[in-house]
Scaffold this motif. Structure first.
Motif, PDB file in Angstrom:
ATOM      1  N   SER A 221       0.864  -0.980   0.054  1.00  0.00           N
ATOM      2  CA  SER A 221       0.190   0.017   0.031  1.00  0.00           C
ATOM      3  C   SER A 221       0.883   1.252  -0.030  1.00  0.00           C
ATOM      4  CB  SER A 221      -0.907  -0.005   1.252  1.00  0.00           C
ATOM      5  OG  SER A 221      -0.068  -0.004   2.521  1.00  0.00           O
ATOM      6  N   ASP A 222       2.253   1.163   0.185  1.00  0.00           N
ATOM      7  CA  ASP A 222       2.844   2.150   0.314  1.00  0.00           C
ATOM      8  C   ASP A 222       3.885   2.619  -0.865  1.00  0.00           C
ATOM      9  OD1 ASP A 222       5.045   4.127   0.788  1.00  0.00           O
ATOM     10  OD2 ASP A 222       4.841   3.920   2.856  1.00  0.00           O
ATOM     11  N   ASP A 223       3.708   3.356  -1.929  1.00  0.00           N
ATOM     12  CA  ASP A 223       4.492   3.455  -3.002  1.00  0.00           C
ATOM     13  C   ASP A 223       6.183   3.486  -2.953  1.00  0.00           C
ATOM     14  OD1 ASP A 223       2.049   3.215  -4.651  1.00  0.00           O
ATOM     15  OD2 ASP A 223       1.999   5.270  -4.835  1.00  0.00           O
ATOM     16  N   ARG A 224       6.305   3.923  -1.697  1.00  0.00           N
ATOM     17  CA  ARG A 224       7.721   3.902  -1.479  1.00  0.00           C
ATOM     18  C   ARG A 224       8.424   2.610  -1.484  1.00  0.00           C
ATOM     19  NH1 ARG A 224       8.246   7.049   3.921  1.00  0.00           N
ATOM     20  NH2 ARG A 224       6.405   5.479   4.294  1.00  0.00           N
ATOM     21  N   PHE A 225       7.719   1.950  -1.111  1.00  0.00           N
ATOM     22  CA  PHE A 225       8.257   0.436  -0.889  1.00  0.00           C
ATOM     23  C   PHE A 225       8.047  -0.456  -2.299  1.00  0.00           C
ATOM     24  CE2 PHE A 225       7.186   1.159   3.882  1.00  0.00           C
ATOM     25  CZ  PHE A 225       8.503   1.682   4.041  1.00  0.00           C
ATOM     26  N   SER A 226       6.732  -0.639  -2.502  1.00  0.00           N
ATOM     27  CA  SER A 226       6.213  -1.437  -3.576  1.00  0.00           C
ATOM     28  C   SER A 226       6.901  -0.896  -5.004  1.00  0.00           C
ATOM     29  CB  SER A 226       4.791  -1.213  -3.986  1.00  0.00           C
ATOM     30  OG  SER A 226       4.210  -0.099  -4.003  1.00  0.00           O
ATOM     31  N   GLY A 227       7.356   0.375  -5.056  1.00  0.00           N
ATOM     32  CA  GLY A 227       7.649   1.072  -6.092  1.00  0.00           C
ATOM     33  C   GLY A 227       9.024   0.507  -6.667  1.00  0.00           C
ATOM     34  N   THR A 228       9.878  -0.360  -5.488  1.00  0.00           N
ATOM     35  CA  THR A 228      10.963  -0.860  -5.856  1.00  0.00           C
ATOM     36  C   THR A 228      10.901  -1.904  -7.141  1.00  0.00           C
ATOM     37  OG1 THR A 228      13.075  -1.859  -4.907  1.00  0.00           O
ATOM     38  CG2 THR A 228      10.707  -2.707  -4.375  1.00  0.00           C
ATOM     39  N   PHE A 229       9.682  -2.484  -7.385  1.00  0.00           N
ATOM     40  CA  PHE A 229       9.566  -3.284  -8.363  1.00  0.00           C
ATOM     41  C   PHE A 229       9.119  -2.844  -9.603  1.00  0.00           C
ATOM     42  CE2 PHE A 229       8.686  -6.062  -4.510  1.00  0.00           C
ATOM     43  CZ  PHE A 229       9.960  -6.847  -4.716  1.00  0.00           C
ATOM     44  N   ALA A 230       9.059  -1.514  -9.884  1.00  0.00           N
ATOM     45  CA  ALA A 230       8.491  -0.668 -11.005  1.00  0.00           C
ATOM     46  C   ALA A 230       9.666  -0.998 -12.134  1.00  0.00           C
ATOM     47  CB  ALA A 230       8.370   0.725 -10.729  1.00  0.00           C
ATOM     48  N   GLY A 231       9.209  -1.421 -13.215  1.00  0.00           N
ATOM     49  CA  GLY A 231       9.933  -1.925 -14.345  1.00  0.00           C
ATOM     50  C   GLY A 231      10.632  -3.310 -14.298  1.00  0.00           C
ATOM     51  N   ARG A 232      10.292  -3.929 -13.304  1.00  0.00           N
ATOM     52  CA  ARG A 232      10.695  -5.216 -13.118  1.00  0.00           C
ATOM     53  C   ARG A 232       9.688  -6.227 -12.996  1.00  0.00           C
ATOM     54  NH1 ARG A 232      13.792  -4.291  -7.583  1.00  0.00           N
ATOM     55  NH2 ARG A 232      14.159  -6.469  -7.491  1.00  0.00           N
ATOM     56  N   ARG A 233       9.843  -7.587 -13.416  1.00  0.00           N
ATOM     57  CA  ARG A 233       9.006  -8.628 -13.526  1.00  0.00           C
ATOM     58  C   ARG A 233       9.474  -9.558 -12.298  1.00  0.00           C
ATOM     59  NH1 ARG A 233       8.120 -13.683 -15.894  1.00  0.00           N
ATOM     60  NH2 ARG A 233       5.904 -14.251 -16.183  1.00  0.00           N
TER      61      ARG A 233
ATOM     62  N   PHE B 288      16.508 -10.399  -0.148  1.00  0.00           N
ATOM     63  CA  PHE B 288      16.785 -10.735  -1.324  1.00  0.00           C
ATOM     64  C   PHE B 288      15.902 -10.710  -2.406  1.00  0.00           C
ATOM     65  CE2 PHE B 288      20.572 -13.169   0.497  1.00  0.00           C
ATOM     66  CZ  PHE B 288      21.360 -13.074  -0.640  1.00  0.00           C
ATOM     67  N   LEU B 289      14.707 -10.850  -2.251  1.00  0.00           N
ATOM     68  CA  LEU B 289      13.693 -10.665  -3.360  1.00  0.00           C
ATOM     69  C   LEU B 289      13.544  -9.105  -3.574  1.00  0.00           C
ATOM     70  CD1 LEU B 289      10.736 -12.755  -2.095  1.00  0.00           C
ATOM     71  CD2 LEU B 289      12.406 -13.505  -4.079  1.00  0.00           C
ATOM     72  N   LEU B 290      13.713  -8.272  -2.635  1.00  0.00           N
ATOM     73  CA  LEU B 290      13.490  -6.898  -2.825  1.00  0.00           C
ATOM     74  C   LEU B 290      14.839  -6.422  -3.678  1.00  0.00           C
ATOM     75  CD1 LEU B 290      12.331  -5.807   0.786  1.00  0.00           C
ATOM     76  CD2 LEU B 290      11.103  -5.187  -1.259  1.00  0.00           C
ATOM     77  N   VAL B 291      15.793  -7.045  -3.516  1.00  0.00           N
ATOM     78  CA  VAL B 291      16.952  -6.478  -4.418  1.00  0.00           C
ATOM     79  C   VAL B 291      17.451  -7.154  -5.665  1.00  0.00           C
ATOM     80  CG1 VAL B 291      19.646  -6.468  -4.282  1.00  0.00           C
ATOM     81  CG2 VAL B 291      18.396  -5.960  -2.132  1.00  0.00           C
ATOM     82  N   PHE B 292      16.972  -8.495  -5.641  1.00  0.00           N
ATOM     83  CA  PHE B 292      17.225  -9.147  -6.778  1.00  0.00           C
ATOM     84  C   PHE B 292      16.007  -9.525  -7.720  1.00  0.00           C
ATOM     85  CE2 PHE B 292      21.125  -9.679  -4.422  1.00  0.00           C
ATOM     86  CZ  PHE B 292      22.040  -9.495  -5.247  1.00  0.00           C
ATOM     87  N   ALA B 293      14.803 -10.003  -7.284  1.00  0.00           N
ATOM     88  CA  ALA B 293      13.708 -10.244  -8.011  1.00  0.00           C
ATOM     89  C   ALA B 293      13.421  -9.637  -9.358  1.00  0.00           C
ATOM     90  CB  ALA B 293      12.417 -10.302  -7.168  1.00  0.00           C
ATOM     91  N   GLY B 294      13.613 -10.174 -10.274  1.00  0.00           N
ATOM     92  CA  GLY B 294      13.264  -9.716 -11.668  1.00  0.00           C
ATOM     93  C   GLY B 294      14.788  -9.271 -12.326  1.00  0.00           C
ATOM     94  N   HIS B 295      15.919  -9.743 -11.683  1.00  0.00           N
ATOM     95  CA  HIS B 295      17.111  -9.433 -12.184  1.00  0.00           C
ATOM     96  C   HIS B 295      18.036 -10.645 -11.752  1.00  0.00           C
ATOM     97  CE1 HIS B 295      16.263  -5.370 -12.867  1.00  0.00           C
ATOM     98  NE2 HIS B 295      16.294  -4.937 -11.704  1.00  0.00           N
ATOM     99  N   VAL B 296      17.195 -11.897 -11.746  1.00  0.00           N
ATOM    100  CA  VAL B 296      18.068 -12.964 -11.784  1.00  0.00           C
ATOM    101  C   VAL B 296      18.191 -13.974 -12.929  1.00  0.00           C
ATOM    102  CG1 VAL B 296      17.582 -15.315 -10.545  1.00  0.00           C
ATOM    103  CG2 VAL B 296      17.083 -13.228  -9.464  1.00  0.00           C
TER     104      VAL B 296
END
Length: 353
Positions: free
Chosen positions: A221-233, A279-287
């Motif tokens: 619910s907080d874009d500051r957090f969930s926005g970390t996945f913007a542009g990533r799958r 680990f998911l926050l840093v790498f998910a979508g870039h594995v």
């Protein structure tokens, strides 16, 4: 035994080996290590593994780890944690790797410990093993760890994988990280040779999994957090089996990035699990994707007592008892799951026969 027909031919063969193996038959007791309190073998008696030299054409290596250069570019580097609770699993994992590697002489193990007394036990169980022990100070992460859904996930050594790039020698540019509750049933050189391309880590991905469940409603619910996945799958991946490019990790300072998310978690809860979500926050979508055969995970079941899991469809190179149920505990309680027999093939615990 309705589960047997669902197995691949590989595992039908593996089960036959288990049933026919001399280690499961009546025989004189194997040699075991027992020492004073300064040597943890007193608490954990293990049998000595055989010396492995599995194929012709492998280059001869010095018998002693001290005689071999750790920076030798031809070595395969594997990192595993060692602690009292999971030591039996770690020893079985090492045993399985050596038994199934085409050239076990080429493998160098890096053991992460918070109890330096375990080194003597390793030297006994694997006299010819090339390895080095690295002390991981629990105080490094103690103030960063938040409570989890399972207390076992809060142990500081679970976070040692975050610091591999700092702990291991600077000359090492790649390492395979493995959890302590798995066995390898294929040549680990195949996993080592996986191409990571421009990625820092490689792991089997599971994009069908519900990724949202790994984070709290507050996170989403907080874009500051969930926005970390913007542009990533982003896809779920299990951190118990990873190939890591240590050079890239150091260059982009990924340890600091993981620590920053752990600090966010301490100030406002954004996930429930232990070391996985950062680990998911840093790498998910870039594995870099690795074949699923290299992490048949979830065999430990879930939190339902006595739950057993079947294999995922497809070939298998590594079996992983992630989850709350560990095969050595179920075997000792005489309530094993069918697949636990495959782990028992590599068990060196002296009281397990």
């Amino acid at each position: 035994m309705r589960w047997i027909p669902r197995f691949t031919a590989l595992f039908s063969f593996a089960i036959a080996i288990v049933l026919l193996s001399p280690s499961f038959q009546s025989s004189p007791p194997a040699e075991a290590i027992r020492s004073s309190s300064s040597h943890p073998g007193d608490r954990f008696p293990f049998r000595r593994a055989p010396a492995f030299r599995n194929a012709g054409g492998c280059r001869p290596r010095p018998a002693s780890a001290g005689e071999i250069g750790i920076c030798d570019p031809s070595l395969v580097h594997v990192a595993i944690t060692l602690d009292g609770e999971y030591l039996r699993g770690s020893v079985a994992a090492v045993h399985s790797i050596l038994e199934n590697a085409r050239c076990p002489e080429d493998i160098f193990f890096h053991f992460l410990v918070s109890d330096t007394g375990l080194e003597a036990l390793v030297r006994f169980a694997f006299p010819q093993l090339k390895f080095k022990v690295y002390y991981f100070d629990p105080e490094v992460v103690r103030d960063l760890i938040s409570t989890s859904v399972r207390q076992a996930l809060e142990q500081p050594l679970n976070y040692a994988r975050n610091y591999l790039a700092d702990l291991l020698e600077p000359c090492l540019s790649r390492v395979i990280y493995l959890d302590s509750d798995l066995v390898v049933v294929d040549d680990i050189h195949k996993l080592w040779s996986t191409s990571l391309g421009s990625r820092t880590i490689g792991a089997p991905e599971y994009c069908h999994a519900n990724f949202t469940k790994y984070f709290t409603a507050r996170f989403w619910s907080d874009d500051r957090f969930s926005g970390t996945f913007a542009g990533r799958r982003p896809c779920y991946f299990n951190t118990g089996v990873m190939v890591i490019d240590l050079a890239r990790w150091r260059r982009f300072e990924y340890t600091k990035r993981i620590e920053r998310w752990m600090e966010v978690q301490k100030s406002g809860r954004i996930y429930e699990l232990g070391s996985l979500p950062p680990f998911l926050l840093v790498f998910a979508g870039h594995v870099a994707p690795i074949e699923h055969r290299w992490n048949q995970h979830g065999l430990g079941g879930d939190n339902v007592r006595g739950s057993c899991r079947d294999l995922h469809p497809g070939p298998v190179s590594l079996l992983h008892w992630s989850g709350s149920g560990k095969p050595w505990l179920r075997l000792d309680s005489r309530r094993p799951c069918p697949l636990d027999a495959l782990w028992a093939r590599f068990d060196l615990y002296g009281h397990s026969r």
